[in-house]
Each structure stands twice: as C-alpha cells, then as structure tokens.
Design a protein around this motif. Structure first.
Motif, PDB file in Angstrom:
ATOM      1  N   TRP A 153       1.077  -1.312  -0.014  1.00  0.00           N
ATOM      2  CA  TRP A 153      -0.066   0.096  -0.161  1.00  0.00           C
ATOM      3  C   TRP A 153       1.319   1.286   0.034  1.00  0.00           C
ATOM      4  N   GLY A 154       2.112   1.502   0.693  1.00  0.00           N
ATOM      5  CA  GLY A 154       2.642   2.640   0.699  1.00  0.00           C
ATOM      6  C   GLY A 154       3.302   2.924  -0.353  1.00  0.00           C
ATOM      7  N   LYS A 155       3.429   2.162  -1.492  1.00  0.00           N
ATOM      8  CA  LYS A 155       4.488   2.135  -2.938  1.00  0.00           C
ATOM      9  C   LYS A 155       3.816   2.589  -4.088  1.00  0.00           C
ATOM     10  N   LEU A 156       3.991   3.856  -4.059  1.00  0.00           N
ATOM     11  CA  LEU A 156       3.502   4.499  -5.028  1.00  0.00           C
ATOM     12  C   LEU A 156       4.253   4.634  -5.940  1.00  0.00           C
ATOM     13  N   GLN A 157       4.169   4.615  -7.698  1.00  0.00           N
ATOM     14  CA  GLN A 157       4.506   4.592  -8.435  1.00  0.00           C
ATOM     15  C   GLN A 157       4.080   6.199  -8.746  1.00  0.00           C
ATOM     16  N   PHE A 158       4.457   7.418  -9.936  1.00  0.00           N
ATOM     17  CA  PHE A 158       4.217   8.603  -9.242  1.00  0.00           C
ATOM     18  C   PHE A 158       4.113   8.937 -10.731  1.00  0.00           C
ATOM     19  N   GLY A 159       3.228  10.241 -11.700  1.00  0.00           N
ATOM     20  CA  GLY A 159       3.314  10.582 -12.818  1.00  0.00           C
ATOM     21  C   GLY A 159       4.397  11.692 -12.140  1.00  0.00           C
ATOM     22  N   HIS A 203      -0.720   7.269  13.734  1.00  0.00           N
ATOM     23  CA  HIS A 203      -0.287   5.988  12.782  1.00  0.00           C
ATOM     24  C   HIS A 203       0.918   5.900  12.494  1.00  0.00           C
ATOM     25  N   ARG A 204       1.483   4.928  11.975  1.00  0.00           N
ATOM     26  CA  ARG A 204       1.811   3.926  12.520  1.00  0.00           C
ATOM     27  C   ARG A 204       2.315   3.256  10.972  1.00  0.00           C
ATOM     28  N   SER A 205       2.128   3.649   9.461  1.00  0.00           N
ATOM     29  CA  SER A 205       2.738   3.679   8.355  1.00  0.00           C
ATOM     30  C   SER A 205       3.475   4.461   8.460  1.00  0.00           C
ATOM     31  N   VAL A 206       4.583   5.222   8.064  1.00  0.00           N
ATOM     32  CA  VAL A 206       5.392   6.078   7.518  1.00  0.00           C
ATOM     33  C   VAL A 206       6.455   5.440   6.076  1.00  0.00           C
ATOM     34  N   SER A 207       6.042   6.356   5.408  1.00  0.00           N
ATOM     35  CA  SER A 207       7.322   6.136   3.659  1.00  0.00           C
ATOM     36  C   SER A 207       7.833   7.268   3.444  1.00  0.00           C
ATOM     37  N   TRP A 208       8.921   7.159   2.664  1.00  0.00           N
ATOM     38  CA  TRP A 208       9.728   8.202   2.427  1.00  0.00           C
ATOM     39  C   TRP A 208       9.999   8.627   0.923  1.00  0.00           C
ATOM     40  N   TYR A 209      10.246   9.497   0.435  1.00  0.00           N
ATOM     41  CA  TYR A 209      10.201   9.209  -1.313  1.00  0.00           C
ATOM     42  C   TYR A 209      11.134  10.631  -1.664  1.00  0.00           C
ATOM     43  N   LEU A 229       9.496  12.196  -8.768  1.00  0.00           N
ATOM     44  CA  LEU A 229       8.922  11.034  -7.140  1.00  0.00           C
ATOM     45  C   LEU A 229       9.340   9.980  -7.337  1.00  0.00           C
ATOM     46  N   GLN A 230      10.546   9.024  -6.060  1.00  0.00           N
ATOM     47  CA  GLN A 230      10.220   8.247  -6.463  1.00  0.00           C
ATOM     48  C   GLN A 230      10.168   7.315  -4.876  1.00  0.00           C
ATOM     49  N   PHE A 231       9.394   6.584  -4.579  1.00  0.00           N
ATOM     50  CA  PHE A 231       9.528   5.747  -3.401  1.00  0.00           C
ATOM     51  C   PHE A 231      11.212   5.119  -2.655  1.00  0.00           C
ATOM     52  N   LEU A 232      11.138   4.782  -1.655  1.00  0.00           N
ATOM     53  CA  LEU A 232      12.056   4.995  -1.040  1.00  0.00           C
ATOM     54  C   LEU A 232      12.297   3.987   0.200  1.00  0.00           C
ATOM     55  N   PHE A 233      11.271   3.858   0.896  1.00  0.00           N
ATOM     56  CA  PHE A 233      10.950   3.066   1.602  1.00  0.00           C
ATOM     57  C   PHE A 233       9.049   3.411   2.383  1.00  0.00           C
ATOM     58  N   GLU A 234       9.048   2.095   3.341  1.00  0.00           N
ATOM     59  CA  GLU A 234       7.894   1.998   3.676  1.00  0.00           C
ATOM     60  C   GLU A 234       8.031   1.235   4.809  1.00  0.00           C
ATOM     61  N   TYR A 235       7.709   1.277   6.187  1.00  0.00           N
ATOM     62  CA  TYR A 235       7.743   1.197   7.357  1.00  0.00           C
ATOM     63  C   TYR A 235       6.478   1.289   7.919  1.00  0.00           C
TER      64      TYR A 235
END
Lengths: 111, 112
Positions: free
Chosen positions: A96-102, B29-35, B43-49
C-alpha cells in the motif's frame, strides 16, 4: 518508460475556467491518488480512489479501471489552484505504501 | 492534531559525508513512507515502514537505509553522499496500510 503518464505537462487557465488533467497507467492497480504540490514542496493528498468518482469542493476525480484512466477536474479555477498536480498509483501486487508517480502537471491560473 | 514533521528542513553536506533525516508522523499513525524528489526523476519511493518493520523498499542503493522506532518516528540515513543525492526527501504517514497518506514538508538536501 514511466508506467504512469499525465497530460498535459503544463496548463495555463484564466480564473473561473474548467480544468481537466488526465492520468493513464499501463498495469492493474489497487488505488490511485491525486496529489497537489505547491511551490516550496509541501504535498497534499487530494483524493484516493479505486473506482467511480469523488468530489471535494471544486475538485472532482474520476477513474475508469477498465480503460486504466483517471481525470482530475477543477471547476471554477482560482489562482490558489496554481500548483503541480501529480497522479500516483498503487499496483495490485505492491504494498500500500509504494506509490508510483506521474511526472506531474504544472497548473497556472491567472486572475 | 499536529501534522507530519520533518527535521531538518534544509541541509547542506559535502560528498562522502553521511546524513540522517528524521520524520515524526501524525499522532496515532503507524505507517511511514519515504520518497525522494529530484527535477530529473520526479518522485520516487524509498521505503515503507509499519510497526517498526520495513515493508517495502524502492530501487535505491544500499547507501540508503532507514528505520522506524516504537513511537512510529522514522529516520532515514544516506551514507557516502553523492552529488546526485541532492533532492527533496519527503515522508508521509497514514493510520494503516492503505489509508490516505499525509505528507510532511520535506527536507531539502544539497550535496556539494
């Protein structure tokens, strides 16, 4: 090649005009986000949707899962809508947390 | 309710150094994501915790690492900095996996 394509890249409108931004994606998704980023970097999540249509104030987001396409509409545009609008997808097999962006659509609304 | 906070907001480092960025999610909130956001790559995804466990990691070299603490606060670390690491680093939190994410203001890192 980016699997999430947005159009147009840039859009200029006069205050009060109706604006549409399009987003197409190439593989199945579990949800799609529309994000707004103002100068300075802050990002606001406008909508998260997986089917149909959502409305919030002057903003409307629609998604057609079969056609792999979503649109963000801004009715009665205002200069404060000037921002980069970004479409982001969550793929079915991903977290769910892994977004792919435009790449984003730069919107400028002039008074 | 306070929003997502990130510290520091701006950082200048030189090549070869390492850096640690911090993110405090919205309370509960228990979910954290980094970009990572750069002009060239967007924008690119780095991690999700989630609950102190790394659930997913993006396509970044091992120089990029992170962790989440029991209070849901998260840190990311970049070692042996390169010029190309100059970017805006954004963190986002959500109540649970799948919920709407709320983004912090970002940390702008410049590597000289």
């Amino acid at each position: 090649k980016n699997e999430v394509e947005q159009s147009p890249q840039n859009l200029t409108a006069q205050e009060g005009e109706f604006i549409t931004i399009n987003c197409s994606y190439s593989v199945g998704i579990s949800a799609l986000h529309w994000l707004q980023q103002h100068p300075g970097g802050g990002i606001v999540s406008l909508f998260m949707l997986s089917s149909g249509k959502k409305k919030h104030g002057r903003l409307i987001a629609t998604i057609n899962i079969q056609e792999k396409h979503s649109s963000l509409h801004i009715t009665a545009s205002h200069p404060r809508d000037s921002a980069v609008h970004i479409c982001a997808v969550l793929h079915s097999t991903d977290s769910w947390g892994k977004l792919q962006f435009g790449a984003g659509t730069q919107v400028v609304v002039t008074p | 309710k306070a929003g997502v906070t990130q510290t520091p907001r701006y950082l200048i480092k030189t090549r070869g150094q390492q850096v640690t960025l911090s993110c405090s999610p919205i309370s509960g909130h228990r979910s954290v994501s980094w970009y990572q956001q750069t002009p060239g790559q967007g924008l690119q995804f780095l991690f999700e915790y989630f609950s102190e466990t790394q659930r997913n990691k993006g396509n970044f070299p091992g120089r990029f690492s992170g962790r989440q603490f029991s209070n849901s606060r998260s840190e990311m670390n970049v070692s042996t900095l390169e010029l190309g690491d100059s970017a805006l680093y954004l963190c986002a939190s959500s109540w649970a996996l799948g919920d709407t994410q709320y983004f912090g203001p970002g940390t702008r890192l410049t590597v000289l």
